[in-house]
Design a protein around this motif. Sequence first.
Motif, short mmCIF file in Angstrom:
data_model
loop_
_atom_site.label_atom_id
_atom_site.label_comp_id
_atom_site.label_asym_id
_atom_site.label_seq_id
_atom_site.Cartn_x
_atom_site.Cartn_y
_atom_site.Cartn_z
N PHE A 68 37.19 51.10 53.48
CA PHE A 68 37.46 50.16 52.39
C PHE A 68 36.22 50.02 51.51
N GLN A 69 35.02 50.21 52.11
CA GLN A 69 33.80 50.16 51.31
C GLN A 69 33.79 51.29 50.27
N GLN A 70 34.29 52.47 50.66
CA GLN A 70 34.34 53.59 49.72
C GLN A 70 35.30 53.29 48.58
N VAL A 71 36.46 52.72 48.88
CA VAL A 71 37.42 52.35 47.83
C VAL A 71 36.77 51.33 46.90
N HIS A 72 36.05 50.38 47.47
CA HIS A 72 35.36 49.39 46.64
C HIS A 72 34.37 50.07 45.70
N LYS A 73 33.64 51.07 46.19
CA LYS A 73 32.69 51.80 45.34
C LYS A 73 33.41 52.54 44.23
N TYR A 74 34.57 53.12 44.53
CA TYR A 74 35.35 53.79 43.48
C TYR A 74 35.78 52.78 42.44
N GLU A 75 36.33 51.65 42.89
CA GLU A 75 36.83 50.65 41.96
C GLU A 75 35.72 50.03 41.11
N SER A 76 34.53 49.97 41.65
CA SER A 76 33.39 49.40 40.93
C SER A 76 32.71 50.40 40.01
N GLY A 77 33.11 51.65 40.11
CA GLY A 77 32.48 52.70 39.30
C GLY A 77 31.13 53.13 39.83
#
Length: 114
Positions: A68-77
């Motif tokens: 989920f941390q990786q998805v957060h990084k994607y969503e945050s750019g």
Amino acid sequence: MEAQHSLSEPALDLQAANDPPMRHLRPAPITPSDTRYIQERLGRAIRLRRRIMDLTLQDLAGACGVTFQQVHKYESGLCSISAAQLWAIAQALEAPVSYFYATLAAPEARRAEA
């Protein structure tokens, strides 16, 4: 019996004959700010679609095989998304890959707005 070529015949350059005609492409340099803009816009589109579908970061991460941390990084750019990972996200969010690019402006248009 093998056919012999006459020494007076010029050799055929088949490779050159099969080459496509040269095309002149306009340069499309991607600056670091362009890269950041694209990453942020893709991330916003992913977050929006995920929220529309009422999914958590953990839900999307599980469907895509990342944390989920990786998805957060994607969503945050904060991280670039590979083509394969964007495809997996699109499948999980039931959207075509083009959905995530729909809001991107061409770099020239974006620079003109600034």
